[in-house]
Write a protein that holds these residues in place. Structure first.
Motif, mmCIF file in Angstrom:
data_model
loop_
_atom_site.group_PDB
_atom_site.id
_atom_site.type_symbol
_atom_site.label_atom_id
_atom_site.label_comp_id
_atom_site.label_asym_id
_atom_site.label_seq_id
_atom_site.Cartn_x
_atom_site.Cartn_y
_atom_site.Cartn_z
ATOM 1 N N GLY A 66 0.729 -1.017 -0.052
ATOM 2 C CA GLY A 66 0.004 -0.028 -0.014
ATOM 3 C C GLY A 66 0.606 1.221 0.179
ATOM 4 O O GLY A 66 0.097 2.517 0.126
ATOM 5 N N LYS A 67 1.927 1.290 -0.094
ATOM 6 C CA LYS A 67 2.975 2.529 -0.201
ATOM 7 C C LYS A 67 2.659 3.084 -1.509
ATOM 8 O O LYS A 67 2.826 2.533 -2.572
ATOM 9 C CB LYS A 67 4.182 1.966 -0.022
ATOM 10 C CG LYS A 67 4.573 1.491 1.276
ATOM 11 C CD LYS A 67 4.254 2.220 2.812
ATOM 12 C CE LYS A 67 4.658 1.426 3.786
ATOM 13 N NZ LYS A 67 4.067 2.491 5.229
ATOM 14 N N PRO A 68 2.867 4.369 -1.468
ATOM 15 C CA PRO A 68 2.564 5.188 -2.764
ATOM 16 C C PRO A 68 3.636 5.362 -3.325
ATOM 17 O O PRO A 68 4.157 6.664 -3.641
ATOM 18 C CB PRO A 68 1.727 6.449 -2.513
ATOM 19 C CG PRO A 68 2.352 6.654 -0.843
ATOM 20 C CD PRO A 68 2.679 5.480 -0.618
ATOM 21 N N VAL A 69 4.440 4.161 -4.176
ATOM 22 C CA VAL A 69 5.615 4.542 -4.892
ATOM 23 C C VAL A 69 5.378 4.066 -6.392
ATOM 24 O O VAL A 69 4.660 3.128 -6.575
ATOM 25 C CB VAL A 69 6.854 3.532 -4.507
ATOM 26 C CG1 VAL A 69 7.154 4.126 -3.142
ATOM 27 C CG2 VAL A 69 6.302 2.059 -3.936
ATOM 28 N N VAL A 70 6.192 4.545 -7.258
ATOM 29 C CA VAL A 70 6.023 4.113 -8.844
ATOM 30 C C VAL A 70 7.370 3.780 -9.310
ATOM 31 O O VAL A 70 8.248 4.564 -9.073
ATOM 32 C CB VAL A 70 5.518 5.474 -9.474
ATOM 33 C CG1 VAL A 70 5.353 5.199 -10.752
ATOM 34 C CG2 VAL A 70 4.166 6.010 -8.838
ATOM 35 N N ALA A 71 7.659 2.793 -10.032
ATOM 36 C CA ALA A 71 8.858 2.332 -10.671
ATOM 37 C C ALA A 71 8.938 3.183 -11.894
ATOM 38 O O ALA A 71 7.959 2.986 -12.805
ATOM 39 C CB ALA A 71 8.632 0.877 -10.812
ATOM 40 N N MET A 72 10.010 3.821 -12.196
ATOM 41 C CA MET A 72 9.978 4.630 -13.345
ATOM 42 C C MET A 72 10.926 3.862 -14.572
ATOM 43 O O MET A 72 10.742 4.001 -15.857
ATOM 44 C CB MET A 72 10.985 5.934 -13.097
ATOM 45 C CG MET A 72 10.221 6.865 -12.123
ATOM 46 S SD MET A 72 10.692 8.533 -11.837
ATOM 47 C CE MET A 72 10.127 9.393 -13.411
ATOM 48 N N ALA A 73 12.093 3.082 -14.104
ATOM 49 C CA ALA A 73 12.815 2.478 -14.911
ATOM 50 C C ALA A 73 13.601 1.340 -14.224
ATOM 51 O O ALA A 73 14.141 1.336 -13.171
ATOM 52 C CB ALA A 73 13.860 3.334 -15.621
ATOM 53 N N ALA A 74 13.835 0.134 -14.922
ATOM 54 C CA ALA A 74 14.649 -0.889 -14.402
ATOM 55 C C ALA A 74 15.734 -0.835 -14.933
ATOM 56 O O ALA A 74 15.974 -1.147 -16.233
ATOM 57 C CB ALA A 74 14.115 -2.345 -14.386
ATOM 58 N N ILE A 75 16.948 -0.343 -14.437
ATOM 59 C CA ILE A 75 18.082 -0.177 -15.339
ATOM 60 C C ILE A 75 19.052 -1.824 -15.432
ATOM 61 O O ILE A 75 19.465 -1.981 -16.664
ATOM 62 C CB ILE A 75 19.473 0.569 -14.351
ATOM 63 C CG1 ILE A 75 18.653 1.781 -13.855
ATOM 64 C CG2 ILE A 75 20.773 0.648 -15.023
ATOM 65 C CD1 ILE A 75 18.384 2.540 -15.213
ATOM 66 N N PHE A 76 18.857 -2.494 -14.411
ATOM 67 C CA PHE A 76 19.418 -4.037 -14.533
ATOM 68 C C PHE A 76 18.359 -4.795 -14.867
ATOM 69 O O PHE A 76 17.362 -5.187 -14.293
ATOM 70 C CB PHE A 76 20.076 -4.649 -13.053
ATOM 71 C CG PHE A 76 21.318 -3.955 -12.652
ATOM 72 C CD1 PHE A 76 22.391 -4.657 -13.332
ATOM 73 C CD2 PHE A 76 21.383 -2.723 -12.342
ATOM 74 C CE1 PHE A 76 23.621 -4.197 -12.638
ATOM 75 C CE2 PHE A 76 22.711 -2.303 -11.983
ATOM 76 C CZ PHE A 76 23.871 -2.921 -12.265
ATOM 77 N N GLN A 77 18.576 -5.604 -16.068
ATOM 78 C CA GLN A 77 17.453 -6.163 -16.673
ATOM 79 C C GLN A 77 17.416 -7.722 -16.189
ATOM 80 O O GLN A 77 16.453 -8.442 -15.797
ATOM 81 C CB GLN A 77 17.437 -6.521 -18.198
ATOM 82 C CG GLN A 77 17.335 -5.107 -19.168
ATOM 83 C CD GLN A 77 15.772 -4.661 -18.751
ATOM 84 O OE1 GLN A 77 14.684 -5.332 -18.860
ATOM 85 N NE2 GLN A 77 15.647 -3.396 -18.381
ATOM 86 N N HIS A 78 18.521 -8.087 -15.707
ATOM 87 C CA HIS A 78 18.820 -9.275 -15.120
ATOM 88 C C HIS A 78 19.364 -8.872 -13.569
ATOM 89 O O HIS A 78 20.286 -8.015 -13.486
ATOM 90 C CB HIS A 78 19.894 -10.191 -15.614
ATOM 91 C CG HIS A 78 19.239 -10.559 -16.907
ATOM 92 N ND1 HIS A 78 18.106 -11.293 -16.957
ATOM 93 C CD2 HIS A 78 19.714 -10.528 -18.282
ATOM 94 C CE1 HIS A 78 17.773 -11.671 -18.431
ATOM 95 N NE2 HIS A 78 18.886 -11.066 -19.125
ATOM 96 N N SER A 79 19.096 -9.798 -12.547
ATOM 97 C CA SER A 79 19.628 -9.409 -11.154
ATOM 98 C C SER A 79 21.116 -9.574 -10.982
ATOM 99 O O SER A 79 21.549 -10.565 -11.265
ATOM 100 C CB SER A 79 18.742 -10.298 -10.169
ATOM 101 O OG SER A 79 19.250 -10.137 -8.720
#
Length: 923
Positions: free
Chosen positions: A84-97
Motif C-alpha cells: 500500500g505504499k504510494p511508490v512508482v517504478a520509473m525504470a529498471a536499469i538492470f534487466q537481470h538481477s
C-alpha cells in the motif's frame, strides 16, 4: 484574462530535485553521474543533487518521507507498493538481477544443494528474499543453511570464516580474483529467479504534482545511461574524482571491469534502457506472495510509470477545466428539464443489462464446463433420485434422453472399483463425510475413462441431510500425463530402459532379498568402446540409433527377472537377480551372461544402409548376504569396467580389491590436495640459474608439498594428480601469486633486485579463456615487475590450437613477461611454429644433459638445440647440470646458462637469499 489562461508558465530557474543512490559511489550508478556531468539534467531544466547511499540510509524511506524526490532500489519497491505504499517504478536499469552467491572455487560449492549445513553471509534485505526464492525454486529448505550477518568484508570469505556470501556479480568476483582466489558463482538465473535490479522510482505525489519534471528527469537519466555505456573510460575517470572513491580502493581498471560485467545484466545493446514489463513485475509479485512476503491478488497497474501523453500537461489541464466548466453549466440546464425521464430510462437499461449479464455468465459457465469436461450431479433424499447435468451425460457418452438412477450410475464403475464409490456414498449419507475420489468408468460406448467425483452433504434447518451434491470431471488426459511423467522419471527417453533412479531402487530390493535368502547377485557395468568416434564422425542421430539397438541386444541376453538400465551416454548397467549362493558358481553365471552380451555385439549393427561394428568393455562385481551399499557396488563395477578398458577393450573383468585400494588412496590424496590448498601446506623452493660467466641470473620456482600425515610428497606424485583432478588451475594460480610476491620482496634488496623468476605453466592453465587476465591481475595486485617474470611452457602446448597459444603469449610479451620452452627436445615442436612464438629461451631437458658425456646421441641432440637457439636468436639454458665436465662440454658449444645440483639444489626463499645469493657474489 484569456491570454493569461492559455500562456504556458515560464520557469525562472532550474527545478531542484534530490536523487538518493542505494550504495556508495561506483560504476553501478554511472548513468546518473553522466547525466549530471554532461549537462543532460541542466538541458531538461533540472538541478539534480545526487546523494550517496549506504548502510542505514534506505532510499525508499527517504522518498516516502519527502526528503528526496527520486531513489534507486530493488524489488523492495514492489513489496512496498504491494503493502500500500504510494511508490512508482520509473525504470529498471538492470534487466537481470546482479545478485549472486559467491564462494571459493576450492570449497566445492557449485549448487544450492551444496550449501546445506554451510555458513552463508547474508544481508537482511532483498538479498535474503532472492535467496529464499532460489531455495523455493530448487525445492530446498532455507533453514538448513546457517546464516551469518553480512559484514561487507571479502576477507571473511577469503579466510574461510564463512563458506559463502551474498554478493554483486559486477564487482565481488573481480575483487576476489585480484586477491588470488578463484570464485565459484551461483546465479539467480540458474534457478528461474530473475528480479529487476537498481530500479529508479519516485512517489505517487511527485508524479501527480510534477508530471513534466518526472518526464524530464527520466528522459535525461536514460540519456545519461546510454552515454555512460558508450564512453566507459570517461565516466570511470569522472567517478574516481567523487569523494571517497579512491579511498575505497577503486581504480580505473576495477571500474572498467565493473562496467564490462554490467553490460550483460543491463543489456543496453538489446533492449531499451530502463525497459520494464508488466507481466514480469507480476511474475515477481507472485513469487513474493509464494514466499508469504506480500498479500495475494495483486496487480501492478499503478506501479509502473508511463510517460505523459501531451507536451504540456499543465496547459491541457487549464483548457480541460475551462471547457468542463462551460459544459457543466449547459448540462445543468438540460438535465434540469429531463431528469425524471432520464432516471426511468437508466433504471430500465440497468435492468436489461443485469438480465443480459446473467445470461452471458451462464453461457460462459457452460462453455467453461464443456472445455474443462466437468459437470454437476445431485442425489435427492429420501427418494434417492439422481440428477446429471448435460456435461456429466456427455462425459458418460450417454444420449440426452438418458435418465440415470443410482444403480445405473454405479454400473458405470468396473466391479473391482465399485466398492470405493459405494463406501464413499454410504459414509456421506450416514456421517455427512465429504468425499473426493479418482476412479475409472466404462462409458455407454465402452470407452475407458478416468473421472474425479466429488460429493458433499446438504442439510436442512433441522440438521437432516436432504441431498448429496457434487461434481464429476473427466481427468483422463491428466492421468495420461501423470503416466508419461512417471515414465520420464524412471525410464530413459531414448531406449525406454529403466534409468539410474529405478535401477538403484531395484538394486536395493535385490540386496534386501539376498540378505534374507542367502542368494547372490551381480552388477555388470557395460561401456561401449569408441562410441565417441561414431558420434563425431557420423552424427548424433546414428549414435542414438546404435544405443537403441544395443539396448535391445543386451535385453535379449537376460532373463525376465533381470534388469538392464541406461545410466546416460553409452553406459549400460545390468542387475542379475537370484544367482547361486556359491561364490564360484555365481561368478560363472555372471561371466556366462557377460560373454553372451559380448557375442551379441560381434554381429554388425545396421543403420539404413550403413553397417557399424562395435564392442564393449564389461566390469562385473558380485554381492551376497554380506552387508554393503548400493554406492559401493556401483563403484566396484565401475572400477572393474575401467580395468577392462585398460586391458584392451572387448573384455570382461571382475572387481579386484587391490585396485580399489589404489583408487581409494588416490581419492584420499586428492582430498588431501584440496585441503593442502586451504591449509597453506604448499611452499616454493628456488633453484638458481647461472650464466656461462658464473653470474646469478635468477631462479626457477619449484612447488613443494608438506602434508601433516604423509610428510613431504614429491612433485612427481601430486602434480599428475592435480592435472587429472582439475586442481592444477587452482594450484597454478597459487604458485603464480606466491612467485610474484617473492619477486616484489627481491626487488627491495640490492643483491636480488635484478633476478628473474621462472614459473612453470600447465597446459590446462594456458587453455583457460581468462589466462592472460589472471596473470595481469596477479601482477597488478602484487606489484611485481613483469619483466622479471618468465613463464616456462612445455612442448606439448604447441600441438593443439597453436594460434590461441601464440595470441596469449604475444599479449603477455607486450607487457614484458618472458617465455621459455621447458624440457625442449622430448616433445613434438614444429620448427615452423617455433619461429612464430615470442620466445626468449630454450631449456635443454635434463635427460639429454645427464648422459651428454657418454651417449653420442644425447651429445648430438644437445649441440643441435644450442645451434638452433643461436639461429633463432634465443638464449639456451641446460637443466640437470650436476658435474663440471657436463658444464664444460655445454660451454664449449655455446650454451648460455645452466641450472642443476652443481650450483645448488632447490631451497626455500630464506636459504636462497642467505646462502645461494651470497655464494654467487664470489663465484
Amino acid at each position: 484574462m484569456l491570454i493569461c489562461l492559455f500562456t504556458p508558465p515560464a520557469f525562472a530557474e532550474a527545478s531542484k530535485v534530490n536523487l538518493q543512490l542505494k550504495w556508495h559511489h561506483q560504476f553501478q550508478f554511472a548513468g546518473y553521474y553522466a547525466a549530471q556531468a554532461k549537462g543532460f539534467y541542466k538541458d531538461a531544466g533540472l538541478d539534480v543533487n545526487i546523494i550517496e547511499g549506504g548502510p542505514g540510509k534506505p532510499a525508499l524511506d527517504a522518498v516516502l518521507n519527502g526528503s528526496v524526490q527520486y531513489g534507486i532500489s530493488d524489488a523492495d519497491v514492489l513489496m512496498a507498493h504491494m503493502h500500500g505504499k504510494p511508490v512508482v517504478a520509473m525504470a529498471a536499469i538492470f534487466q537481470h538481477s546482479p545478485f549472486i552467491i559467491i564462494s571459493r572455487e576450492d570449497s566445492n560449492i557449485h549448487r544450492l544443494a551444496d550449501l546445506m549445513g554451510k555458513s552463508v553471509m547474508m544481508k537482511h534485505d532483498l538479498s535474503a528474499v532472492q535467496f529464499d526464492a532460489m531455495m523455493l525454486k530448487a525445492g530446498l529448505d532455507p533453514t538448513s543453511v546457517r546464516f551469518v550477518t553480512h559484514t561487507g568484508q571479502l576477507d571473511d570469505l577469503i579466510n574461510r570464516k564463512v563458506d559463502a556470501m551474498a554478493a554483486y556479480a559486477t564487482n565481488e568476483p573481480y575483487r576476489l580474483r585480484a586477491r588470488g582466489v578463484e570464485p565459484a558463482i551461483i546465479s539467480t538465473i540458474d534457478y528461474d529467479v530473475d528480479f529487476y535490479g537498481d530500479t529508479l522510482f519516485t512517489s505517487r505525489r511527485e508524479i501527480e504534482t510534477h508530471p513534466e519534471r518526472a518526464d524530464a528527469f527520466l528522459k535525461a537519466t536514460l540519456r545519461g545511461w546510454r552515454y555512460a555505456f558508450d564512453n566507459p573510460e570517461e565516466i570511470a575517470n569522472l567517478i574516481l574524482q567523487l569523494p571517497g572513491v579512491k579511498q575505497s580502493g577503486a581504480t580505473q581498471e576495477s571500474l572498467l571491469a565493473e562496467a564490462k560485467s554490467m553490460r550483460p545484466l543491463v543489456m543496453p545493446d538489446i533492449v531499451d534502457m530502463g525497459h520494464m514489463n508488466t507481466e514480469r513485475w507480476s511474475h515477481i509479485a507472485q513469487l513474493l506472495v509464494r514466499l508469504k512476503l506480500a498479500p495475494d491478488s495483486y496487480e501492478p497497474r499503478k506501479f509502473i510509470y508511463h510517460y505523459a501523453t501531451t507536451p504540456n500537461t499543465l496547459n491541457t489541464r487549464w483548457i480541460a477545466f475551462g471547457v468542463a466548466a462551460t459544459l457543466l453549466c449547459v448540462m445543468l440546464v438540460i438535465l434540469w428539464n429531463v431528469q425524471m425521464r432520464r432516471q426511468v430510462r437508466m433504471r430500465t437499461e440497468a435492468l436489461h443489462a443485469e438480465i443480459a449479464r446473467r445470461e452471458q455468465t451462464e453461457a460462459y459457465l457452460k462453455i467453461s464446463s464443456r472445455m474443462a469436461r466437468v459437470g454437476s450431479w445431485v442425489l435427492s433424499l429420501p427418494e434417492k433420485t439422481l440428477y446429471w447435468s448435460e456435461e456429466v451425460l456427455d462425459i458418460h457418452e450417454c444420449p440426452p434422453e438418458f435418465a440415470p438412477t443410482l444403480d445405473s450410475a454405479l454400473a458405470f464403475y468396473p466391479e473391482e472399483w465399485r466398492s470405493r464409490i459405494v463406501q464413499a456414498l454410504e459414509e456421506c449419507l450416514q456421517k455427512g463425510d465429504s468425499f473426493d475420489e479418482e476412479l475409472p468408468i466404462l462409458t455407454c460406448k465402452d470407452k475407458l475413462l478416468w473421472i474425479r467425483i466429488i460429493g458433499q452433504a446438504v442439510y436442512d434447518l433441522h440438521g437432516n441431510i436432504t441431498r448429496i451434491e457434487g461434481a464429476i470431471q473427466d481427468i483422463s488426459a491428466q492421468k495420461v500425463a501423470e503416466s508419461r511423467i512417471q515414465h520420464l522419471a524412471f525410464y530413459d527417453s531414448l531406449t525406454s530402459l529403466p534409468n539410474r533412479q529405478l535401477f538403484i531402487d531395484r538394486l536395493e530390493h535385490t540386496l534386501a532379498y539376498s540378505a534374507r535368502t542367502s542368494k547372490s547377485g551381480a552388477v555388470l557395468f557395460i561401456d561401449l568402446d569408441n562410441f565417441k568416434t561414431l558420434n563425431d564422425t557420423m552424427g548424433h542421430d546414428l549414435g542414438d540409433m546404435l544405443l537403441q539397438q544395443v539396448a535391445m541386444r543386451i535385453a535379449g541376453c537376460l532373463r525376465e527377472s533381470d534388469t538392464v538400465a541406461r545410466f546416460g551416454g553409452d553406459e549400460f548397467v545390468v542387475l542379475l537377480h537370484e544367482l547361486s549362493g556359491n561364490h564360484q558358481e555365481a561368478a560363472a553365471q555372471a561371466r556366462l551372461v557377460s560373454e553372451k552380451i559380448l557375442i551379441s555385439f560381434a554381429h554388425p549393427f545396421q543403420f539404413s544402409g550403413y553397417e557399424h561394428h562395435t564392442s564393449a568393455s564389461i566390469g562385473v562385481t558380485l554381492f551376497d548376504q554380506q552387508p554393503t551399499t548400493v554406492d559401493e557396488i556401483l563403484k566396484r563395477a565401475d572400477l572393474a569396467m575401467y580395468q577392462s578398458k585398460a586391458a584392451g577393450r572387448n573384455v570382461i573383468r571382475f572387481f579386484d580389491p587391490e585396485m580399489q585400494a589404489l583408487i581409494a588412496d588416490r581419492v584420499e590424496m586428492e582430498e588431501d590436495l584440496r585441503n593442502g590448498l586451504r591449509n597453506d601446506e604448499f611452499f616454493l623452493c628456488y633453484q638458481p640459474q647461472v650464466d656461462n660467466q658464473g653470474r646469478l641470473l635468477g631462479a626457477e620456482a619449484l612447488l613443494r608439498w608438506r602434508n601433516p600425515k604423509r610428510g613431504m610428497i614429491p612433485p612427481s606424485t601430486f602434480i599428475p594428480l592435480a592435472e587429472d583432478s582439475g586442481l592444477i588451475v587452482s594450484v597454478g594460480n597459487w604458485v603464480m601469486y606466491a612467485a610474484c610476491k617473492q619477486l616484489v620482496l627481491w626487488a627491495q634488496q640490492p643483491l636480488t633486485s635484478s633476478l628473474t623468476l621462472a614459473v612453470n605453466v600447465s597446459a590446462k592453465q594456458l587453455r583457460q579463456m581468462d589466462f592472460v587476465d589472471q596473470i595481469v591481475e596477479v601482477l597488478n595486485v602484487t606489484g611485481a615487475n613483469p619483466k622479471r617474470l618468465k613463464l616456462e611452457l612445455t612442448e606439448s602446448l604447441m600441438v593443439n590450437n597453436i594460434e590461441d597459444v601464440i595470441a596469449k603469449m604475444t599479449e603477455l610479451k607486450n607487457i614484458g613477461v618472458g617465455f621459455s620452452i621447458d624440457d625442449f627436445g622430448i616433445g613434438y615442436s614444429s620448427l615452423s611454429y617455433l619461429k612464430l612464438l615470442p620466445l626468449d629461451q630454450l631449456k635443454i631437458d635434463q635427460s639429454f644433459v645427464r648422459d651428454v658425456l657418454t651417449d653420442p646421441n644425447d651429445a648430438v641432440i644437445a649441440r643441435t638445440i644450442i645451434a638452433l637457439g643461436k639461429s633463432l636468436n634465443l638464449q639456451v639454458i641446460a637443466e640437470g647440470v650436476e658435474t663440471l665436465s657436463q658444464r664444460e662440454f655445454l660451454d664449449n658449444y655455446g650454451c648460455d646458462a645452466y641450472q642443476g645440483y652443481l650450483f645448488s639444489k632447490p631451497v626455500p626463499a630464506d636459504e636462497f637469499e642467505r646462502d645461494v645469493v651470497q655464494t654467487f657474489e664470489h663465484f
